[in-house]
Design a protein around this motif. Sequence first.
Motif, PDB file in Angstrom:
ATOM      1  N   ASP A   1       0.848  -1.195   0.000  1.00 34.15           N
ATOM      2  CA  ASP A   1       0.000   0.000   0.000  1.00 34.15           C
ATOM      3  C   ASP A   1       0.881   1.242   0.000  1.00 34.15           C
ATOM      4  OD1 ASP A   1      -1.956   1.869   0.240  1.00 34.15           O
ATOM      5  OD2 ASP A   1      -2.836   1.073   2.089  1.00 34.15           O
ATOM      6  N   VAL A   2       1.352   1.633  -1.178  1.00 35.12           N
ATOM      7  CA  VAL A   2       2.281   2.751  -1.306  1.00 35.12           C
ATOM      8  C   VAL A   2       1.625   4.050  -0.848  1.00 35.12           C
ATOM      9  CG1 VAL A   2       3.752   4.030  -2.928  1.00 35.12           C
ATOM     10  CG2 VAL A   2       3.449   1.569  -3.187  1.00 35.12           C
ATOM     11  N   GLY A   3       0.308   4.105  -0.921  1.00 31.80           N
ATOM     12  CA  GLY A   3      -0.400   5.312  -0.501  1.00 31.80           C
ATOM     13  C   GLY A   3      -0.210   5.650   0.971  1.00 31.80           C
ATOM     14  N   ARG A   4       0.311   4.708   1.754  1.00 33.52           N
ATOM     15  CA  ARG A   4       0.556   4.960   3.176  1.00 33.52           C
ATOM     16  C   ARG A   4       1.956   5.528   3.428  1.00 33.52           C
ATOM     17  NH1 ARG A   4      -0.967   0.066   6.914  1.00 33.52           N
ATOM     18  NH2 ARG A   4      -0.788   1.750   8.454  1.00 33.52           N
ATOM     19  N   THR A   5       2.666   5.857   2.379  1.00 28.42           N
ATOM     20  CA  THR A   5       3.993   6.449   2.524  1.00 28.42           C
ATOM     21  C   THR A   5       3.937   7.658   3.450  1.00 28.42           C
ATOM     22  OG1 THR A   5       4.757   5.695   0.354  1.00 28.42           O
ATOM     23  CG2 THR A   5       5.843   7.636   1.277  1.00 28.42           C
ATOM     24  N   GLU A   6       4.873   7.714   4.405  1.00 32.05           N
ATOM     25  CA  GLU A   6       4.895   8.790   5.395  1.00 32.05           C
ATOM     26  C   GLU A   6       6.055   9.753   5.220  1.00 32.05           C
ATOM     27  OE1 GLU A   6       4.813   6.929   9.204  1.00 32.05           O
ATOM     28  OE2 GLU A   6       2.716   6.290   9.034  1.00 32.05           O
ATOM     29  N   THR A   7       7.014   9.429   4.391  1.00 32.96           N
ATOM     30  CA  THR A   7       8.131  10.348   4.158  1.00 32.96           C
ATOM     31  C   THR A   7       7.586  11.682   3.650  1.00 32.96           C
ATOM     32  OG1 THR A   7       9.662   8.547   3.685  1.00 32.96           O
ATOM     33  CG2 THR A   7      10.247  10.717   2.838  1.00 32.96           C
ATOM     34  N   VAL A   8       8.055  12.762   4.246  1.00 33.93           N
ATOM     35  CA  VAL A   8       7.519  14.096   3.957  1.00 33.93           C
ATOM     36  C   VAL A   8       8.552  14.922   3.207  1.00 33.93           C
ATOM     37  CG1 VAL A   8       6.660  16.245   4.970  1.00 33.93           C
ATOM     38  CG2 VAL A   8       6.014  14.040   5.973  1.00 33.93           C
ATOM     39  N   ALA A   9       8.080  15.640   2.191  1.00 36.08           N
ATOM     40  CA  ALA A   9       8.929  16.545   1.417  1.00 36.08           C
ATOM     41  C   ALA A   9       8.684  17.985   1.857  1.00 36.08           C
ATOM     42  CB  ALA A   9       8.629  16.394  -0.070  1.00 36.08           C
ATOM     43  N   THR A  10       9.763  18.746   1.969  1.00 33.93           N
ATOM     44  CA  THR A  10       9.677  20.154   2.349  1.00 33.93           C
ATOM     45  C   THR A  10      10.350  21.008   1.283  1.00 33.93           C
ATOM     46  OG1 THR A  10       9.754  19.559   4.692  1.00 33.93           O
ATOM     47  CG2 THR A  10      10.220  21.864   4.127  1.00 33.93           C
ATOM     48  N   ASP A  11       9.629  22.010   0.810  1.00 34.77           N
ATOM     49  CA  ASP A  11      10.124  22.871  -0.262  1.00 34.77           C
ATOM     50  C   ASP A  11      10.982  23.995   0.317  1.00 34.77           C
ATOM     51  OD1 ASP A  11      10.576  24.254  -2.564  1.00 34.77           O
ATOM     52  OD2 ASP A  11       8.472  24.689  -3.005  1.00 34.77           O
ATOM     53  N   HIS A  12      12.213  24.142  -0.201  1.00 35.70           N
ATOM     54  CA  HIS A  12      13.111  25.212   0.229  1.00 35.70           C
ATOM     55  C   HIS A  12      13.392  26.189  -0.907  1.00 35.70           C
ATOM     56  CE1 HIS A  12      14.140  23.276   4.120  1.00 35.70           C
ATOM     57  NE2 HIS A  12      13.959  22.155   3.433  1.00 35.70           N
TER      58      HIS A  12
ATOM     59  N   VAL B   1      16.971   2.547   5.633  1.00 37.20           N
ATOM     60  CA  VAL B   1      17.556   3.858   5.415  1.00 37.20           C
ATOM     61  C   VAL B   1      16.689   4.933   6.063  1.00 37.20           C
ATOM     62  CG1 VAL B   1      18.076   5.589   3.651  1.00 37.20           C
ATOM     63  CG2 VAL B   1      18.754   3.222   3.287  1.00 37.20           C
ATOM     64  N   THR B   2      17.321   5.883   6.707  1.00 35.08           N
ATOM     65  CA  THR B   2      16.637   7.060   7.227  1.00 35.08           C
ATOM     66  C   THR B   2      17.048   8.275   6.404  1.00 35.08           C
ATOM     67  OG1 THR B   2      16.510   6.214   9.482  1.00 35.08           O
ATOM     68  CG2 THR B   2      16.360   8.599   9.203  1.00 35.08           C
ATOM     69  N   LEU B   3      16.052   8.990   5.907  1.00 32.43           N
ATOM     70  CA  LEU B   3      16.281  10.261   5.233  1.00 32.43           C
ATOM     71  C   LEU B   3      16.078  11.352   6.273  1.00 32.43           C
ATOM     72  CD1 LEU B   3      14.215   9.537   1.974  1.00 32.43           C
ATOM     73  CD2 LEU B   3      16.664   9.184   2.342  1.00 32.43           C
ATOM     74  N   ASP B   4      17.146  12.019   6.645  1.00 35.80           N
ATOM     75  CA  ASP B   4      17.118  12.990   7.742  1.00 35.80           C
ATOM     76  C   ASP B   4      17.270  14.397   7.161  1.00 35.80           C
ATOM     77  OD1 ASP B   4      17.172  14.237  10.173  1.00 35.80           O
ATOM     78  OD2 ASP B   4      19.142  13.469  10.773  1.00 35.80           O
ATOM     79  N   ALA B   5      16.149  14.909   6.616  1.00 42.38           N
ATOM     80  CA  ALA B   5      16.186  16.172   5.870  1.00 42.38           C
ATOM     81  C   ALA B   5      17.196  16.079   4.735  1.00 42.38           C
ATOM     82  CB  ALA B   5      16.488  17.352   6.783  1.00 42.38           C
ATOM     83  N   ALA B   6      17.085  14.987   3.968  1.00 41.74           N
ATOM     84  CA  ALA B   6      18.016  14.740   2.865  1.00 41.74           C
ATOM     85  C   ALA B   6      17.727  15.677   1.701  1.00 41.74           C
ATOM     86  CB  ALA B   6      17.904  13.289   2.408  1.00 41.74           C
ATOM     87  N   TYR B   7      18.778  16.196   1.113  1.00 40.14           N
ATOM     88  CA  TYR B   7      18.670  17.063  -0.062  1.00 40.14           C
ATOM     89  C   TYR B   7      18.033  16.279  -1.209  1.00 40.14           C
ATOM     90  CZ  TYR B   7      20.220  20.013  -3.977  1.00 40.14           C
ATOM     91  OH  TYR B   7      20.264  20.799  -5.105  1.00 40.14           O
ATOM     92  N   ALA B   8      17.081  16.911  -1.909  1.00 40.41           N
ATOM     93  CA  ALA B   8      16.383  16.240  -2.998  1.00 40.41           C
ATOM     94  C   ALA B   8      15.908  17.268  -4.019  1.00 40.41           C
ATOM     95  CB  ALA B   8      15.196  15.440  -2.469  1.00 40.41           C
ATOM     96  N   THR B   9      15.686  16.810  -5.227  1.00 41.64           N
ATOM     97  CA  THR B   9      15.105  17.642  -6.278  1.00 41.64           C
ATOM     98  C   THR B   9      13.953  16.878  -6.924  1.00 41.64           C
ATOM     99  OG1 THR B   9      16.828  16.795  -7.769  1.00 41.64           O
ATOM    100  CG2 THR B   9      17.171  18.986  -6.802  1.00 41.64           C
ATOM    101  N   PRO B  10      12.905  17.594  -7.376  1.00 36.55           N
ATOM    102  CA  PRO B  10      11.729  16.915  -7.925  1.00 36.55           C
ATOM    103  C   PRO B  10      11.996  16.330  -9.300  1.00 36.55           C
ATOM    104  CG  PRO B  10      11.484  19.286  -8.118  1.00 36.55           C
ATOM    105  CD  PRO B  10      12.743  19.053  -7.338  1.00 36.55           C
ATOM    106  N   VAL B  11      11.263  15.280  -9.619  1.00 36.71           N
ATOM    107  CA  VAL B  11      11.350  14.639 -10.932  1.00 36.71           C
ATOM    108  C   VAL B  11       9.990  14.752 -11.614  1.00 36.71           C
ATOM    109  CG1 VAL B  11      11.729  12.490 -12.198  1.00 36.71           C
ATOM    110  CG2 VAL B  11      13.122  13.016 -10.181  1.00 36.71           C
ATOM    111  N   GLY B  12       9.978  15.353 -12.800  1.00 35.94           N
ATOM    112  CA  GLY B  12       8.743  15.454 -13.555  1.00 35.94           C
ATOM    113  C   GLY B  12       7.700  16.295 -12.846  1.00 35.94           C
ATOM    114  N   GLN B  13       6.444  15.869 -12.958  1.00 38.77           N
ATOM    115  CA  GLN B  13       5.338  16.574 -12.315  1.00 38.77           C
ATOM    116  C   GLN B  13       5.105  15.978 -10.932  1.00 38.77           C
ATOM    117  OE1 GLN B  13       2.915  16.108 -16.351  1.00 38.77           O
ATOM    118  NE2 GLN B  13       1.793  17.403 -14.906  1.00 38.77           N
ATOM    119  N   LEU B  14       5.145  16.810  -9.914  1.00 40.70           N
ATOM    120  CA  LEU B  14       5.022  16.311  -8.551  1.00 40.70           C
ATOM    121  C   LEU B  14       3.671  15.655  -8.300  1.00 40.70           C
ATOM    122  CD1 LEU B  14       6.804  18.909  -6.243  1.00 40.70           C
ATOM    123  CD2 LEU B  14       7.503  16.580  -6.824  1.00 40.70           C
ATOM    124  N   ASP B  15       2.625  16.107  -8.984  1.00 45.53           N
ATOM    125  CA  ASP B  15       1.312  15.496  -8.753  1.00 45.53           C
ATOM    126  C   ASP B  15       1.129  14.198  -9.526  1.00 45.53           C
ATOM    127  OD1 ASP B  15       1.169  16.555 -11.287  1.00 45.53           O
ATOM    128  OD2 ASP B  15      -0.735  17.603 -10.975  1.00 45.53           O
TER     129      ASP B  15
END
Length: 557
Positions: free
Chosen positions: A174-185, A258-272
């Motif tokens: 159930d991928v829809g239960r993903t809890e990892t949160v993205a924050t826009d900087h 793996v723990t992502l601890d405010a890991a640097y990231a960039t969006p791919v394609g359309q976020l929605d």
Amino acid sequence: MNYADQDPALRPLLDRILSAEDRARVEPLLTELGALAGGELDRQAALADANPPKLRQYAPDGERLDQIEYHPAHDRVASIAYERFGLAAMSHRTGVHGWPTTVPHTVKYALSYLYVQSEFGMACPLSMTDSAARILGLFDPERYTDEIAALSSTDPEHRVTGAMFMTEKQGGTDVGRTETVATDHGTHWTLTGRKWFASNPAAEVILTLARVPGQGEGTRGLGMFLVPRLRPDGSRNAVRIDRLKDKLGSRSIASGEVTLDAAYATPVGQLDRGFRQMAEMVNVSRLSNAMRATALMRRAVRESVDHTRTREVFGKPLFEQPLMRATLLPLLVDAEAALGLVLEAAARLTEADQGSAAARDLIRVLTPLAKHTLCKRARTVTGEAMEIRGGNGYIEDWVNPRLLRDAHLGSIWEGSSNVIALDVLRCMRRQNAHHTLADTYGPPAAGRLADRWKLLREKGDALLQLPPDEQEMTVGRYADELTRAVMATLLFEQADHEAATTGNGRTLLVAQAHLALMDDPDALPRTALDHLAELADGGVVPLDQVSGPHTPEARRD
């Protein structure tokens, strides 16, 4: 020993599927990789399996490292895959091994199939690297030009590997239960969360899903992001490897938490559209799973044939014993039918990438069908092969335990069998996929195979009239029936080609045996049993010895 030379079906299939130019280009690669798979690659793979990766979390001074240390054998099998043969580069670069275009998927999967017969584990990061380049190329090619180039490089100084982090502790299927949160900087994003099963966790390019605030619940709220191993300033990204998994199989490569601890990231394609983009990556990975299952079956069958020819029981080789021949025949047939399906799906994927809408619809259902049926069957075939070898088959000095362990992964990775069956059901509900299959593979002339396709079309229509719960309860068995019917058609098409071009009835005998076993798993055709040596080795069976009630019918153009 050369695994390409010992394969009775591979070269004849490529003779039919590939253009004359592509067939000529791939031949020296088949010869070279076949020899490596039967020699050095096999030896190095055994060493890598016996010496799994180790996690080094800290330096002596306490600095966090999160480095994975590999045995030299791992590095050697990686070099063969990525550098010498460019298996991750073929679909993304022109000029690889002299191809004027990108290499057809059929060639890539045929060569990968030889490679996996000796080294299964490396095919996981290899597939993710290939798929990551594909996804970036499809959905965000301008932003990620450098990453695509690095993922598809064959230069040991510049190539990088890819990974796909999807599974979280509270939700695998159930991928829809993903809890990892993205924050826009503004200039970038950061991701915070835990990924429970991350293969190749030290990859330089990681694709993952995270929840985008304000975008909604479930899969609608997920965006796709690229998490690099290093930040743009060269510092280590906040990707913490908590531990490595102690796995049953696929032990040559690392999988971890793996723990992502405010890991640097960039969006791919359309976020929605993050989930839909990731689904493309998953679907291609599923086809790779089916290929790997097929390779395991072929290796298991080869081991069994060679063993039974040298092992004498009651005065004659096991291979000549009636009950052993009856045991070997279904295994031989399954391995050959599986290869035909994988190469067919690969050819359709090439057509889809070239813009064919019909091929896109077809590959959308062929991929889950292949993964569902072939991965399950590989568990049975490798288990039978272990029993055929007897006590030695249970001992780690021999390859059988590794084949069996690895075979169990295919039905779990990228979705368990139940998840895959439900994917087939979605294709039926949305696209009438069972009609697409029947229209494509159902022979136009009367005959047993044509009757089966007519029945499967009607059975699929009836299944869709059931209440949703009953549809889900019955679709698994129906998916297997569809897969086996597709494989039967492909076997008869190959038999027609070989009969017309070489006069050899060997594949016709395989097709007849496959069709007979579909009707009755205990119906072992006597002619096939009598010609078991030719089926195992690719020998010649005169057509007049194969004539009977199941001669090939007219099929697709």
